[in-house]
Design a protein around this motif. Structure first.
Motif, PDB file in Angstrom:
ATOM      1  N   TYR A 109       0.742  -1.338   0.145  1.00  0.00           N
ATOM      2  CA  TYR A 109      -0.249   0.389  -0.466  1.00  0.00           C
ATOM      3  C   TYR A 109       0.873   1.334  -0.366  1.00  0.00           C
ATOM      4  O   TYR A 109       0.331   2.124  -0.141  1.00  0.00           O
ATOM      5  N   ARG A 150      -1.756   0.187 -10.737  1.00  0.00           N
ATOM      6  CA  ARG A 150      -1.022   0.774 -10.438  1.00  0.00           C
ATOM      7  C   ARG A 150      -0.005  -0.402  -9.511  1.00  0.00           C
ATOM      8  O   ARG A 150       1.492   0.302  -9.426  1.00  0.00           O
ATOM      9  N   ILE A 151      -0.506  -1.773  -9.295  1.00  0.00           N
ATOM     10  CA  ILE A 151       1.258  -2.568  -9.167  1.00  0.00           C
ATOM     11  C   ILE A 151       1.092  -3.344  -9.816  1.00  0.00           C
ATOM     12  O   ILE A 151       2.373  -3.088  -9.528  1.00  0.00           O
ATOM     13  N   SER A 185      -6.050  -4.940  -9.171  1.00  0.00           N
ATOM     14  CA  SER A 185      -5.211  -5.207  -9.178  1.00  0.00           C
ATOM     15  C   SER A 185      -4.183  -5.652  -9.601  1.00  0.00           C
ATOM     16  O   SER A 185      -3.336  -5.763 -10.453  1.00  0.00           O
ATOM     17  N   ILE A 244       1.748   2.082  -3.615  1.00  0.00           N
ATOM     18  CA  ILE A 244       0.576   2.067  -4.354  1.00  0.00           C
ATOM     19  C   ILE A 244      -0.378   3.169  -3.994  1.00  0.00           C
ATOM     20  O   ILE A 244      -1.530   3.572  -5.397  1.00  0.00           O
ATOM     21  N   GLU A 296       2.112  -1.252 -11.953  1.00  0.00           N
ATOM     22  CA  GLU A 296       3.326   0.336 -12.419  1.00  0.00           C
ATOM     23  C   GLU A 296       4.282  -0.545 -11.778  1.00  0.00           C
ATOM     24  O   GLU A 296       5.279  -0.240 -11.990  1.00  0.00           O
ATOM     25  N   VAL A 297       3.744  -0.753 -10.536  1.00  0.00           N
ATOM     26  CA  VAL A 297       4.965  -0.893  -9.079  1.00  0.00           C
ATOM     27  C   VAL A 297       5.921  -1.136  -9.589  1.00  0.00           C
ATOM     28  O   VAL A 297       7.198  -2.005  -9.229  1.00  0.00           O
TER      29      VAL A 297
END
Length: 398
Positions: free
Chosen positions: A178, A233-234, A262, A181, A236-237
């Protein structure tokens, strides 16, 4: 009809106070248990492996392993002349073998053109063996020489606890996924990745903080915030560190929320655990239908929903249980080759190891009846080996 409170009753239980007191006492007792099992001065370690186990992890014959160990004197023989192999010993032998061959073969890292494999382990219903599966799979792949990142996305954080990170004690604010993200002031993912007691295996731990993503997402969607959509988002990181790993194993939450969706959009492969009983299979039917509908919405919004492979894994299987065998056959008739060939057996060895927050790769064989341990580890290795082969096939390896 609404329940009527008994006017004659003089004792009433205040639920918030009662739950808070129970939580406080439970946490205190867990800390005492943690101190007994793992004193403050100790740290979790991975055991050493017998020649047969080590040879299997490396991918060579046991006789050849003995020859190499003698030539390299790695590891040093015990007083009785027997050798046990650590994870570092196995990695050294892999490197020596590749140097001898003049080509990468035994060190199984990703090669040019092979993309990062992100395996989402999931089920809507608790008790399906999801976390146990994810914990053993990540360790098996790391012991086989792959660079592995395990991600605990379940707010209950059982995977983290099995790897020696007590969620309420050892994981602070912003130290779960968390933190990386979240929509406001995210931290770099490199700041939350932790090493473990197994070479090649890193961990992003979890705790209740992960639930914040479920609360934040609707608010930011309503505001029309100009940021990456929740479902991306996951992925992406993970893209920021993909060069460091060959595989990522995600232990998903046991519910279909924004975190799970995600994770599914970040995944390249999906493993769904099933306990072969009627109520569990009926529940999974609803889970699959709901997942399909929600992922179709995500796909229309631009999310990625295509996978290298998707498989069902039968867990906690009891071969002598007639109804379970019938249910497994029923599912095989429906899902065909999307079912893994090998089920994960229900075993007292696995459950007993879990009492001390260990996996079967960590506990010593001598702690169990030989037959019980051997059956469990054979089933584990067969399941994990089948998944490893799916990864190799995806990469185009023979």
């Amino acid at each position: 009809m609404l329940h009527q409170r008994n006017p004659a009753s003089t004792e009433q239980e205040h639920l918030p106070s009662m739950l808070a007191a129970d939580a406080q006492e439970l946490q205190r007792q867990l800390q005492l248990h943690q101190a007994r099992v793992f004193p403050p001065t100790s740290a979790k370690t991975i055991r050493q492996f017998a020649p047969g186990e080590a040879a299997s992890f490396i991918g060579i014959g046991e006789a050849y392993l003995r020859q190499l160990a003698g030539e390299l004197n790695v590891p040093s023989p015990l007083p009785n002349g027997r050798r046990l192999y650590s994870a570092d010993d196995m990695n050294l032998i892999r490197r020596v073998l590749d140097e001898k061959n003049g080509a990468p073969k035994y060190v199984p890292h990703r090669r040019d053109g092979e993309h990062l494999q992100v395996i989402a382990v999931m089920n809507f219903k608790g008790g399906s063996g999801k976390t146990t599966t994810a914990a053993h799979l990540a360790q098996y792949l790391a012991l086989s020489g792959y660079r592995v990142l395990a991600v605990d996305l379940d707010p209950q954080a059982s995977l983290s606890a099995m790897y020696g990170h007590q969620p309420e004690l050892d994981v602070g604010e912003g130290e779960t996924l968390y933190g990386a993200i979240r929509y406001e002031e995210p931290v770099a993912i490199t700041e939350i990745v932790r090493s473990t007691y197994i070479p090649n295996l890193h961990l992003i731990p979890g705790n209740l903080e992960l639930m914040e993503f479920e609360h934040d997402t609707p608010r930011f969607m309503a505001q029309g915030a100009n940021s990456t959509m929740f479902f991306a988002r996951i992925g992406e990181v993970l893209g920021q560190i993909e060069e460091l790993y060959d595989l990522v194993v995600i232990d998903c939450p046991p519910q279909l929320g924004f975190l799970t969706m995600s994770a599914l959009c970040a995944a390249t492969s999906v493993l769904i655990t099933i306990h072969p009983q009627m109520l569990d299979v009926m529940s999974m039917s609803q889970f699959l239908a709901m997942t399909s509908e929600l992922m179709a919405v995500v796909e229309r919004a631009g999310g990625r929903t295509s996978y290298d492979w998707m498989r069902y894994l039968v867990t906690r299987f009891e071969p002598n249980d007639g109804p379970q065998s019938q249910m497994t056959g029923f599912m095989r008739a429906i899902f065909g080759n999307r079912m893994l060939n090998t089920p994960m057996l229900k075993s007292t060895a696995i459950s007993d190891a879990g009492v001390t927050k260990q996996t079967l790769y960590e506990v010593e064989r001598t702690q169990f009846t030989r037959g019980t341990y051997d059956r469990a580890i054979e089933a584990l290795n067969a399941v994990n080996g089948e998944i490893e082969q799916l990864v190799k096939t995806t990469w185009g390896r023979k």
